[in-house]
Design a protein around this motif. Sequence first.
Motif, PDB file in Angstrom:
ATOM      1  N   ASP A 217      37.230  38.556  57.857  1.00  0.00           N
ATOM      2  CA  ASP A 217      37.999  39.395  58.793  1.00  0.00           C
ATOM      3  C   ASP A 217      37.235  39.594  60.101  1.00  0.00           C
ATOM      4  N   LYS A 225      38.626  31.161  63.448  1.00  0.00           N
ATOM      5  CA  LYS A 225      39.305  30.997  62.169  1.00  0.00           C
ATOM      6  C   LYS A 225      38.197  30.625  61.189  1.00  0.00           C
ATOM      7  N   GLN A 282      45.208  34.370  49.620  1.00  0.00           N
ATOM      8  CA  GLN A 282      44.688  35.289  50.636  1.00  0.00           C
ATOM      9  C   GLN A 282      43.743  34.578  51.595  1.00  0.00           C
ATOM     10  N   LYS A 285      46.115  30.303  52.455  1.00  0.00           N
ATOM     11  CA  LYS A 285      47.419  30.362  53.123  1.00  0.00           C
ATOM     12  C   LYS A 285      47.472  31.474  54.167  1.00  0.00           C
ATOM     13  N   ASN A 286      46.292  31.919  54.572  1.00  0.00           N
ATOM     14  CA  ASN A 286      46.196  32.966  55.600  1.00  0.00           C
ATOM     15  C   ASN A 286      46.043  32.300  56.971  1.00  0.00           C
ATOM     16  N   LYS A 288      45.379  33.449  59.721  1.00  0.00           N
ATOM     17  CA  LYS A 288      44.273  34.006  60.507  1.00  0.00           C
ATOM     18  C   LYS A 288      42.934  33.401  60.076  1.00  0.00           C
ATOM     19  N   TYR A 289      42.914  32.798  58.878  1.00  0.00           N
ATOM     20  CA  TYR A 289      41.673  32.260  58.323  1.00  0.00           C
ATOM     21  C   TYR A 289      41.552  30.743  58.482  1.00  0.00           C
TER      22      TYR A 289
END
Length: 471
Positions: A217, A225, A282, A285-286, A288-289
């Motif tokens: 995060d 990313k 989490q 398929k994120n 933001k990651y």
Amino acid sequence: MRWKRMTAVLAAGSAVVALAAGCSSSGNKGGGGNGTNNGTSSNGPDLSKQPKSKIKAVTMTGDCAPYGKYGKYTNATVTMYSSITDPEGQHLQDSWKQFEQCTGIKIAYTADKEFESSVKTKVQGGNAPDIAIIPQPGLLQSFATSGKLVPATDALTKEASDNWTKDWISYATVDGVYFGAPMGANLKSLVWYSPKYFKQYGYTVPTTWDDMIKLSDKMAADGHKPWCAGIESGTATGWPATDWMEEVMLRLYGPEVYDQWVNHQIPFNDQKVQDVLAKVGQILKNPKYVNAGIGDVKSIATTAFQKGGLPIETGKCMLHQQASFYAANWDKGYKVAQDGDLYAFYEPTMSDKFGKPIEGGGEFVTAFADRPEVESVQLYLASGEWATSRIKVASGWVSANNKADKNAYTDPIDKLSAQLLTDPSATFRFDGSDAMPAEVGAGSFWTQMTQWILGQSDKDTLDKIEASWPK
């Protein structure tokens, strides 16, 4: 993992062919076992069930003095059959040269990329090798239950039990009878990163799963990313995503549930498996990651696994989950070290309930012939002395033999892997998909995880894999 299939895929993307183990050394990742792998359900070998050693020790002098316990033979040949091709196959042969010279035993080594199918044909046709290096516990157990394998002697069983953890020993134990010592090992439970870029951005290596998510995060908040991944692998596309499932299952629900899942004692769409897939999602398929330095989430499905972690080299990616053998894929000119450009850390635990879960693979040295010289070869390959000899031949090989000299490792990832694999607090499990039936482990599990990355729902993914399980 099977690791044997994996290293062939590695060879296509790198001049270096890495380790053998849980996949061993000749092909794509898994391949599915026969569904008979009982994990660590065995209570371990019963020495009273093992045949007595036939080796007659002799006194030797000079450089041969340590080899007297293996006996002396005249014109003895032991045939050995394996999936481990060159260069690793040659490294193995180099590692036992002095044993051959001192004992008089010639090891006639043959490697075959089609080992899995070929060894079955050889055994069924009455043309079995004296020794087979088997990388799949399910295949070993199948030969054992059919009465084809020769049980390990009491001396070999004791040597193996002294040198490996009970988790390793259990995979070659059937109904209390032990059949063969482990050989090489491979570690999957690693996350690759760049110490250089961690230092530049002020990041620290996480020690818990929650810390790793918090770090991810923070990386995302900093404009990165954090994760990069690739699961494309030709006909084996999808296998890296199954590794994510296996690692998370071990950490979220522990080795007992892991074994139940692998052996289909719980269905593939059980709530626990749903929880695991959601946890994997989490990260993978994120948006933001992932997919750092490569593309969006769907790009994971089309990115070759060999290239999945390469954005770490230039700081475009911060984290990449992949096994120790991934070291063969880094570009030249980058230093792999704890203070270098690239390194790895243990994939953190999710709770204290399950100790330190470790996933990986390895091979077992099994016998189809009952002769003293065959036992001598098995006994030598079970020793810490042989493991140390192999380590010294060339880097890129790791043993979970706790008697191997860890100071002999020159590669930092090899040394890290050996430390984790022999950690007394670790709980080891073989790659789960390798122990599942081929229709699942090398079939629907791969293909449906690929579809999941491309947008298929969790429910449809798990329901389809469950429906594919052979009745």
